[in-house]
Design a protein around this motif. Structure first.
Motif, PDB file in Angstrom:
ATOM      1  N   SER A   2      22.252  44.134  34.144  1.00  0.00           N
ATOM      2  CA  SER A   2      23.449  44.103  33.826  1.00  0.00           C
ATOM      3  C   SER A   2      23.790  44.073  32.521  1.00  0.00           C
ATOM      4  O   SER A   2      24.954  44.415  31.832  1.00  0.00           O
ATOM      5  CB  SER A   2      24.157  42.654  34.372  1.00  0.00           C
ATOM      6  OG  SER A   2      24.182  42.459  35.695  1.00  0.00           O
ATOM      7  N   LEU A   3      22.965  43.691  31.383  1.00  0.00           N
ATOM      8  CA  LEU A   3      22.757  43.960  30.100  1.00  0.00           C
ATOM      9  C   LEU A   3      22.914  45.579  29.589  1.00  0.00           C
ATOM     10  O   LEU A   3      23.570  46.000  28.701  1.00  0.00           O
ATOM     11  CB  LEU A   3      21.673  42.956  29.368  1.00  0.00           C
ATOM     12  CG  LEU A   3      21.674  41.675  29.446  1.00  0.00           C
ATOM     13  CD1 LEU A   3      20.221  41.374  28.756  1.00  0.00           C
ATOM     14  CD2 LEU A   3      22.671  41.193  28.402  1.00  0.00           C
ATOM     15  N   ILE A   4      22.196  46.394  30.400  1.00  0.00           N
ATOM     16  CA  ILE A   4      22.222  47.609  30.266  1.00  0.00           C
ATOM     17  C   ILE A   4      23.527  48.130  30.769  1.00  0.00           C
ATOM     18  O   ILE A   4      24.034  49.094  29.984  1.00  0.00           O
ATOM     19  CB  ILE A   4      20.967  48.235  31.159  1.00  0.00           C
ATOM     20  CG1 ILE A   4      19.577  47.824  30.582  1.00  0.00           C
ATOM     21  CG2 ILE A   4      21.173  49.936  31.046  1.00  0.00           C
ATOM     22  CD1 ILE A   4      18.635  48.251  31.547  1.00  0.00           C
ATOM     23  N   GLY A   5      24.067  47.444  31.911  1.00  0.00           N
ATOM     24  CA  GLY A   5      25.443  48.001  32.407  1.00  0.00           C
ATOM     25  C   GLY A   5      26.561  47.922  31.110  1.00  0.00           C
ATOM     26  O   GLY A   5      27.410  48.635  30.923  1.00  0.00           O
ATOM     27  N   THR A   6      26.213  46.514  30.574  1.00  0.00           N
ATOM     28  CA  THR A   6      27.190  46.436  29.224  1.00  0.00           C
ATOM     29  C   THR A   6      27.307  47.475  28.322  1.00  0.00           C
ATOM     30  O   THR A   6      28.375  47.715  27.835  1.00  0.00           O
ATOM     31  CB  THR A   6      27.010  44.987  28.816  1.00  0.00           C
ATOM     32  OG1 THR A   6      26.831  43.936  29.819  1.00  0.00           O
ATOM     33  CG2 THR A   6      28.079  44.615  27.626  1.00  0.00           C
ATOM     34  N   ALA A   7      26.030  47.652  27.943  1.00  0.00           N
ATOM     35  CA  ALA A   7      25.912  48.692  26.838  1.00  0.00           C
ATOM     36  C   ALA A   7      26.706  50.115  27.432  1.00  0.00           C
ATOM     37  O   ALA A   7      27.174  50.840  26.563  1.00  0.00           O
ATOM     38  CB  ALA A   7      24.593  49.144  26.658  1.00  0.00           C
ATOM     39  N   LEU A   8      26.169  50.412  28.869  1.00  0.00           N
ATOM     40  CA  LEU A   8      27.032  51.615  29.124  1.00  0.00           C
ATOM     41  C   LEU A   8      28.235  51.596  29.281  1.00  0.00           C
ATOM     42  O   LEU A   8      28.890  52.509  29.247  1.00  0.00           O
ATOM     43  CB  LEU A   8      26.405  52.153  30.604  1.00  0.00           C
ATOM     44  CG  LEU A   8      24.702  52.379  30.600  1.00  0.00           C
ATOM     45  CD1 LEU A   8      24.318  52.445  32.213  1.00  0.00           C
ATOM     46  CD2 LEU A   8      24.685  53.729  29.933  1.00  0.00           C
ATOM     47  N   THR A   9      29.094  50.306  29.746  1.00  0.00           N
ATOM     48  CA  THR A   9      30.415  50.202  29.923  1.00  0.00           C
ATOM     49  C   THR A   9      30.927  50.519  28.295  1.00  0.00           C
ATOM     50  O   THR A   9      32.077  51.009  28.318  1.00  0.00           O
ATOM     51  CB  THR A   9      30.574  48.931  30.299  1.00  0.00           C
ATOM     52  OG1 THR A   9      30.110  48.883  31.599  1.00  0.00           O
ATOM     53  CG2 THR A   9      32.192  48.825  30.762  1.00  0.00           C
ATOM     54  N   GLY A  10      30.396  49.959  27.038  1.00  0.00           N
ATOM     55  CA  GLY A  10      30.986  50.029  26.096  1.00  0.00           C
ATOM     56  C   GLY A  10      30.891  51.385  25.599  1.00  0.00           C
ATOM     57  O   GLY A  10      31.903  52.103  25.076  1.00  0.00           O
ATOM     58  N   ILE A  11      30.015  52.212  26.041  1.00  0.00           N
ATOM     59  CA  ILE A  11      29.863  53.523  25.708  1.00  0.00           C
ATOM     60  C   ILE A  11      30.896  54.673  26.424  1.00  0.00           C
ATOM     61  O   ILE A  11      31.497  55.223  25.824  1.00  0.00           O
ATOM     62  CB  ILE A  11      28.581  54.475  26.078  1.00  0.00           C
ATOM     63  CG1 ILE A  11      27.389  53.524  25.281  1.00  0.00           C
ATOM     64  CG2 ILE A  11      28.452  55.555  26.035  1.00  0.00           C
ATOM     65  CD1 ILE A  11      26.070  54.045  25.659  1.00  0.00           C
ATOM     66  N   LEU A  12      31.198  54.014  27.601  1.00  0.00           N
ATOM     67  CA  LEU A  12      32.398  54.453  28.216  1.00  0.00           C
ATOM     68  C   LEU A  12      33.886  54.318  27.502  1.00  0.00           C
ATOM     69  O   LEU A  12      34.576  55.207  27.452  1.00  0.00           O
ATOM     70  CB  LEU A  12      32.215  53.960  29.918  1.00  0.00           C
ATOM     71  CG  LEU A  12      31.428  54.661  30.527  1.00  0.00           C
ATOM     72  CD1 LEU A  12      31.313  53.771  32.016  1.00  0.00           C
ATOM     73  CD2 LEU A  12      31.532  56.126  30.953  1.00  0.00           C
ATOM     74  N   VAL A  13      33.966  53.198  27.080  1.00  0.00           N
ATOM     75  CA  VAL A  13      35.108  52.794  26.615  1.00  0.00           C
ATOM     76  C   VAL A  13      35.474  53.589  25.187  1.00  0.00           C
ATOM     77  O   VAL A  13      36.651  54.111  24.836  1.00  0.00           O
ATOM     78  CB  VAL A  13      35.302  51.267  26.140  1.00  0.00           C
ATOM     79  CG1 VAL A  13      36.515  51.007  25.249  1.00  0.00           C
ATOM     80  CG2 VAL A  13      35.372  50.528  27.471  1.00  0.00           C
TER      81      VAL A  13
END
Length: 218
Positions: A108-119
């Motif tokens: 989920s931490l990795i997913g947070t980074a990926l979501t930030g990149i998407l934004v």
């Protein structure tokens, strides 16, 4: 923009928004000590509450009476002081829950980074690549989290673990874990749908010779 792209549905910003709910729920449940709690009807000498990493007692001792060590207060579940009752506290099912939910938390931490990149995504080609990694990451995180909450839900409040099992119940930290895992699955599906939408848009542009804003054919 072509008429196809104008009317093509999009999951943005629902995916990142629901993932934020999932992530916050998972973080709080991971850190808080209320997966299982006592109803408070017992006066002393019992278990109070536990999470994955912290357990609280009031004048509690080894119920097999092998040791005189008294536990009063909250302790880290991996603390050396807990070795006396380790076989009572860290049962195989509980260790399984700790391990699987830790995997879920880490992904989920990795997913947070990926979501930030998407934004903050700089372009569609890059966005598709990140979306693919993100939905795979979240599906795997959901799988680990799902196993953890199912195992704890089935065995956390049974008579074979904490003493006075009839006074114990699943508490709000566990509820947040369930909410987080379910929301993570929904977010993973939305990221997957958005990835498929972006793939269809790319395929449409290639098949119909649509040009990007930079004036190059994609």
């Amino acid at each position: 923009m072509s008429s196809y792209e104008s009317y093509e549905p999009s999951t943005h910003p629902w995916g990142p928004s629901i993932f934020l709910i999932a992530f916050l729920s998972i973080v709080v449940s991971f850190c808080s000590p209320y997966w299982l709690a006592n109803d408070g009807e017992l006066e002393e000498g019992h278990f109070l509450n536990t999470g994955l990493w912290e357990v609280c007692f009031t004048n509690y001792h080894d119920y097999t009476y092998r040791y005189d060590r008294i536990y009063d207060g909250c302790y880290w579940t991996l603390d050396e002081e807990m070795h006396v009752i380790e076989d009572q506290l860290r049962r195989p099912f509980f260790v399984t829950v700790q391990v699987f939910f830790t995997f879920c938390f880490t992904l989920s931490l990795i997913g947070t980074a990926l979501t930030g990149i998407l934004v903050l995504c700089p372009g569609e080609d890059f966005e598709r690549s990140v979306l693919k990694i993100a939905y795979i990451d979240l599906f795997v995180a959901w799988f680990f989290g799902f196993i953890a909450v199912i195992v704890f839900g089935a065995m956390g409040d049974n008579r074979d673990w904490m003493p006075h099992w009839d006074h114990n119940h699943l508490s709000w930290s566990y509820g947040l874990a369930v909410v987080g895992v379910v929301a993570e699955f929904v977010a993973a599906v939305l990221f997957w749908v958005e990835y498929r939408i972006q793939k269809r848009k790319e395929s449409y542009r290639q098949n119909h010779g649509v040009f990007t804003l930079e004036g190059t054919k994609t």
